[in-house]
Enzyme design. Structure first.
Site, mmCIF file in Angstrom:
data_model
loop_
_atom_site.group_PDB
_atom_site.id
_atom_site.type_symbol
_atom_site.label_atom_id
_atom_site.label_comp_id
_atom_site.label_asym_id
_atom_site.label_seq_id
_atom_site.Cartn_x
_atom_site.Cartn_y
_atom_site.Cartn_z
ATOM 1 N N ASP A 14 42.998 -40.575 -7.816
ATOM 2 C CA ASP A 14 43.098 -39.125 -7.829
ATOM 3 C C ASP A 14 44.470 -38.703 -8.322
ATOM 4 O O ASP A 14 44.613 -37.822 -9.174
ATOM 5 C CB ASP A 14 42.864 -38.617 -6.410
ATOM 6 C CG ASP A 14 42.470 -37.160 -6.393
ATOM 7 O OD1 ASP A 14 42.120 -36.654 -7.463
ATOM 8 O OD2 ASP A 14 42.511 -36.554 -5.334
ATOM 9 N N ASP A 48 36.688 -34.035 -2.069
ATOM 10 C CA ASP A 48 37.694 -34.122 -1.023
ATOM 11 C C ASP A 48 37.046 -33.985 0.339
ATOM 12 O O ASP A 48 37.368 -34.719 1.266
ATOM 13 C CB ASP A 48 38.739 -33.044 -1.244
ATOM 14 C CG ASP A 48 39.391 -33.188 -2.592
ATOM 15 O OD1 ASP A 48 39.773 -34.309 -2.930
ATOM 16 O OD2 ASP A 48 39.478 -32.203 -3.325
#
Lengths: 245, 459
Positions: free
Chosen positions: B196, B380
């Protein structure tokens, strides 16, 4: 039925703080953030303490003084953290006021400050209840219960829930007392908070003695009521002073 | 006499945190109730074969080094897969295959809700012995799925329903991920956090490309993204306390969705005539695309004080709620791209997006500043919940510690966001903190607490 018992224990320990949270805190996002950060601070303090004490565990349950030292160090550390928390809060207050000026809103009022203190205390209290009571509660949801040797009259889970409730009360309201004490420079309030915390911790030492919980828990509740009463009195005094002014 | 400061500060942060908390809580509940059913049955864990454990199937009897090696391999393969899929997505987006992307997204949402959700429902039904016959069950599931897909990708659906489905999707995927073996899960989480970081921050990272592309085109991202919108925090306005999170979707081309979130918001978008300030309603307009959404709010907004917890953007009466006029292209959120910053104080807009494409696999998350609202990618949600769900298999104590760590990591990310004012990855800080706290709690704190509390020592 057992699920009901487990939930019952959990609510016994956390019910009052839950209602406090819903009725006071949850409407104001900033207070929620305060609760969360104060819980985090408490968790970190617990982790640091356990890191320090890790080498000495497990303690023998037959002798009481190692537990005494453990509680003493823990309380000392946490009270030190409380002073730190106050310092941070003090700076935050200035920033909040500056911000309030910018958006042309009123400054923090007395009740606002008290609510922030309450939120901070609630965070500490909830963290205490969660780690010391709720996290041990998992077996209570199963089809059995557990009795501790030294206090065989009451199920262990019920005992820990009751004790946790007392500590939640103490933590929550002593934060309000402490913040007010710091704000006013009132020495008595400043010093009484660590002493009350320490006394409450020491009272739990009585539980080590066989049957000690019969004495220990009422003493603990006496301390909790004292804190609550003192806090109420102080809040009332400050609010009336504030209004008359 | 209002204590407005306390009420107005942090609305956005809470708007993001509450759905994340709800998602995590439900995943924990699910994991708890399901794993308790047969704790010793090997069939309950680790038998599924997904892209996340292609290489190595963890066996409890393997040695630690073997497990570590296998887990690393698994994570590597998985991350590479994600990277490939993301690049593919960027490519498709670059060449304007938006219809394909949109339909693909619908299909994957349908697939996830239908099959993965279905299997979870079946487990729940079995576990609690709910008396339901197969026809009814199938009908219910089908309805659930269809409504879910419709609500996520078309307009005219109550916002609350859409939010609920988004959280549902997160829960289902996360619950599925918790079935992965333990070592693989941990390594995978760390690997994803690193990925990420790389994908969002490095110049050639796929997510960065995607975000930049979307912003130059003035379109919303082709992804599953949550947007948190601040609710109005006025005194006397009680109703606004619902999470200010919503997911805006646009069904298909040439529909514009105007969403006004809270009821007395002052819609000050001066965007030309289109945004009729339709309070508390979702209206669908039908404008021939091409119009990027414009939302300018020039309410006063809180300063981005770079101070902890201080930067929450919304001041009370600003109009960040306001209409979203989404262009036709993608299925999701537009991201408030045009930084029309009116006035000197502007709230940062945080937006984290994710592409929850590809069933349960790919996710990408990042946070981005636009000028209104905070957006958080569905990925997320999923991976936070996976971490917490994995922690739930050990103890409640670790769950709580991980929850706090993740939430504070999210807070840190949001604070960073107000400083950096660009898209940020939402996973790294939270996952790092979560993993650290998990192991600290498990190794250090648990013996301490259990030792003290089982003797009724408390302090």
């Amino acid at each position: 039925m057992t699920v009901a018992a487990g939930i019952g224990y959990a609510l016994l320990a956390l019910g009052p703080s839950l209602s406090l949270f819903v009725s006071v805190i949850s409407k104001k996002p900033f207070l929620i953030l305060t609760v969360l950060s104060s819980t985090l601070v408490w968790l970190i303090s617990l982790i640091v303490l356990s890191g320090v004490w890790r080498g000495f565990l497990p303690l023998k349950t037959t002798i009481w003084w190692p537990f005494g030292i453990l509680i003493l160090t823990s309380v000392a550390f946490q009270e030190g953290l409380r002073v730190l928390f106050w310092k941070v809060y003090k700076r935050l207050e200035d920033i909040l006021d500056a911000f309030a000026d910018r958006v042309s809103k009123p400054h923090l009022s007395l009740t606002d400050k008290m609510q922030i203190a309450l939120a901070g205390g609630l965070g500490h209290g909830m963290a205490h209840a969660v780690f010391f009571c709720l996290s041990l509660l998992t077996p209570a949801f199963g089809p059995a219960t557990y009795f501790s040797d030294r206090c065989s009259q009451i199920p262990f889970f019920l005992l820990s829930a009751i004790i946790a409730l007392a500590f939640v009360t103490i933590h929550t309201f002593s934060m309000v007392i402490a913040f007010n004490g710091y704000a006013e420079g009132n020495k008595v309030d400043q010093y009484s908070v660590p002493i009350v915390h320490l006394a409450a911790g020491m009272v739990t030492l009585i539980n080590l003695a066989p049957g000690g919980c019969i004495v220990g828990i009422p003493l603990l509740y006496f301390i909790a009521m004292l804190t609550l009463f003192h806090c109420g009195k102080m809040a009332w005094r400050r609010l009336t002073e504030n209004q008359s002014r | 006499m209002e204590s407005s400061i306390l009420e107005s500060i942090g609305v956005e942060i809470i708007g993001v945190m509450s759905p994340v908390s709800i998602c995590m809580f439900l995943v924990v509940l699910l994991v708890y109730s399901l794993s308790a059913s047969n704790p010793f049955s090997p069939a309950s864990v680790g038998t599924i074969r997904t892209a996340a454990n292609l290489v190595y199937a963890e066996n409890p009897s393997d040695s630690a080094s073997q497990k570590l090696e296998g887990a690393l391999l698994n994570a590597l393969v998985f991350v590479i897969l994600i990277a490939i899929v993301t690049f593919l997505l960027v490519l498709l987006y670059y060449y304007n295959f938006t219809n394909f992307l949109k339909n693909y997204m619908r299909f994957s949402a349908f697939f996830v809700l239908g099959t993965m959700g279905g299997s979870i429902f079946l487990t729940v039904i079995q576990k609690f012995s709910i008396p339901v016959d197969s026809v009814t069950c199938f009908l219910l599931l089908f309805n659930f799925t269809v409504v879910g897909v419709l609500s996520m990708f078309s307009g005219g659906i109550p916002i609350l329903l859409r939010q609920t489905y988004m959280v549902c999707l997160g829960i289902i995927v996360a619950a599925w991920f918790t079935k992965l073996p333990e070592w693989t899960t941990w390594v995978l989480l760390v690997a994803l956090a690193v990925y990420d970081l790389v994908a969002v921050l490095t110049p050639g990272g796929p997510l960065k490309l995607l975000v930049d592309l979307a912003s130059t085109r003035d379109e919303e991202l082709p992804a599953l993204v949550y947007e948190a919108r601040p609710t109005v925090a006025r005194t006397g306005n009680r109703g606004a306390s619902s999470l200010g999170l919503l997911v805006a979707g646009v069904s298909d081309s040439s529909s514009i969705e105007l969403q006004a979130v809270s009821r007395d918001n002052v819609n000050r978008n001066e965007n030309t005539g289109r945004s009729n300030a339709d309070y508390s309603a979702v209206t669908l307009g039908d404008f021939q695309n091409e119009e990027a959404h414009i939302d300018r709010d020039d309410g006063e907004r809180s300063p981005l004080v770079g101070h902890a917890r201080e930067r929450h953007s919304s001041s009370s009466d600003s109009s960040q709620y306001s209409t979203v006029v989404s262009p036709s292209r993608q299925d999701q959120q537009f991201n408030g791209r045009d930084h029309e910053i009116a006035g000197d104080e502007t709230s940062p807009l945080v937006e984290m997006m994710e592409m929850g494409n590809e069933g349960r696999q790919t996710r990408v998350g990042d946070v981005e500043i636009a000028d209104r609202g905070i957006k958080l990618g569905l990925g997320d949600f999923v991976f936070y919940s996976v971490l917490v769900g994995r922690a739930a298999m050990y103890d409640l104590m670790t769950v709580y510690a991980c929850y706090l760590a993740i939430i504070s990591g999210l807070g840190c990310t949001l604070i960073l966001l107000s400083v950096c004012r660009r898209a940020l990855p939402a996973l790294p800080i939270s996952i790092a903190l979560g993993v650290i706290f998990y192991f600290l709690t498990r190794l250090l704190m648990e013996p301490f607490i259990v030792g003290a509390a089982s003797n009724l020592m408390m302090f």
